[in-house]
Scaffold this motif. Structure first.
Motif, mmCIF file in Angstrom:
data_model
loop_
_atom_site.group_PDB
_atom_site.id
_atom_site.type_symbol
_atom_site.label_atom_id
_atom_site.label_comp_id
_atom_site.label_asym_id
_atom_site.label_seq_id
_atom_site.Cartn_x
_atom_site.Cartn_y
_atom_site.Cartn_z
ATOM 1 N N ILE A 53 0.834 -1.205 0.000
ATOM 2 C CA ILE A 53 0.000 0.000 0.000
ATOM 3 C C ILE A 53 0.867 1.252 0.000
ATOM 4 C CG2 ILE A 53 -1.707 1.327 1.301
ATOM 5 C CD1 ILE A 53 -2.790 -1.166 -0.130
ATOM 6 N N GLY A 54 1.926 1.253 0.812
ATOM 7 C CA GLY A 54 2.835 2.396 0.816
ATOM 8 C C GLY A 54 3.442 2.635 -0.556
ATOM 9 N N PHE A 55 3.847 1.561 -1.209
ATOM 10 C CA PHE A 55 4.419 1.673 -2.551
ATOM 11 C C PHE A 55 3.396 2.211 -3.549
ATOM 12 C CE2 PHE A 55 4.664 -0.320 -6.745
ATOM 13 C CZ PHE A 55 5.877 0.187 -7.202
ATOM 14 N N LEU A 56 2.175 1.675 -3.513
ATOM 15 C CA LEU A 56 1.158 2.089 -4.482
ATOM 16 C C LEU A 56 0.797 3.565 -4.333
ATOM 17 C CD1 LEU A 56 -1.242 -1.005 -4.486
ATOM 18 C CD2 LEU A 56 0.364 -0.310 -6.288
ATOM 19 N N ILE A 57 0.702 4.019 -3.093
ATOM 20 C CA ILE A 57 0.386 5.430 -2.873
ATOM 21 C C ILE A 57 1.485 6.318 -3.431
ATOM 22 C CG2 ILE A 57 0.091 7.226 -1.116
ATOM 23 C CD1 ILE A 57 -1.271 5.095 0.635
#
Length: 272
Positions: free
Chosen positions: A253-257
């Motif tokens: 999720i951190g990467f996608l954001i």
């Protein structure tokens, strides 16, 4: 990058420490039953645990390493993103971690439920069985579950036979149902992923493996090890009761954001 600590990181650490002190000062079982994240079928599950479990920790080492990582990586990320976006990444990663771990549990939960359905238990009987405390220390034992479920079966007038496969399914359901998640690790993995995207060539290292590795290699490596640990049960650098897929979910999720914000670097979502 200035040294010190940023406002959101400071307040997150304070809340985590206060929750830990509360747990240690009061009855630990009471605190855990209220604020740890339990599987939705567990009698102890409460809606607010979706948030509160992110501020709970299992012991001094757990909170020490998490808060150290939050300070080390959270401070530069908040300095770069600003407080609002930092908190958005932090809590989004926490929720993503929870969804990944619950999804991982449900992969085993549904097949076990299908096997147990052959017993034609009513919902109350099944609920009582999967909520039995069959633990001996940190281990859940089949012989304890078998012994404690017999009076319940008699109470409900069950006289059928339970096959080995069906008992194994009941055991799996009990293990899943009684699992509890605590800790900020998923949130911090999201922040670590954000840090890595901002500083791909920053050199990181594990405490017990003091070899500097660039963030663009280090962070994917940690995620791969977590996936292997989740599949095999073999722990590389975390306790055996670690929610490995929560780590993976937080990092993803951190990467996608961060990927989305960077991809849209010409609009208001630009992060640098």
């Amino acid at each position: 990058m200035r040294l010190g600590i940023t406002d959101a990181v400071k307040h997150l650490i304070i809340i985590n420490v206060l929750m830990f002190i509360g747990k240690e000062a009061l009855q630990q079982g009471l605190f855990d039953s209220l604020f740890a994240m339990y599987f939705p079928t567990n009698d102890l599950f409460k809606p607010w645990q979706v948030v509160t479990h992110m501020f709970m920790h299992g012991g001094p080492t757990h909170i020490l390493f998490n808060m150290f990582a939050l300070w080390m990586f959270g401070t530069p990320v908040e300095q770069r993103l600003g407080t609002k976006k930092f908190l958005f990444v932090y809590f989004s990663a926490g929720f993503g971690a929870l969804l990944f771990q619950l999804g991982y549990y449900y992969v085993d939960y549904f097949p076990a439920m299908q096997t147990v359905s052959e017993l034609n238990f009513n919902s109350d009987l099944l609920s009582k069985i999967i909520n039995i405390d069959a633990s001996d220390g940190r281990l859940i034992k089949g012989e304890i579950l078998s012994r404690k479920m017999m009076p319940i079966l008699n109470e409900y007038g069950f006289s059928g036979n339970i096959s080995n496969a069906q008992f194994s399914a009941l055991f799996d359901l009990n293990v899943i149902n009684r699992s509890a998640m605590v800790g900020a690790s998923g949130c911090i993995m999201g922040i670590l992923a954000a840090f890595g995207m901002m500083n791909p060539n920053a050199k990181l290292m594990l405490i017990f493996l003091p070899i500097p590795i660039k963030a663009k290699y280090f962070i994917p490596g940690i995620i791969i090890l977590d996936i292997i640990s989740a599949i095999t049960g073999q722990s590389f650098f975390s306790p055996s009761n670690t929610a490995y897929m929560a780590h993976v979910g937080g990092a993803v999720i951190g990467f996608l954001i961060m990927w989305y914000w960077r991809k849209n670097s010409m609009d208001n979502y630009r992060w640098n």
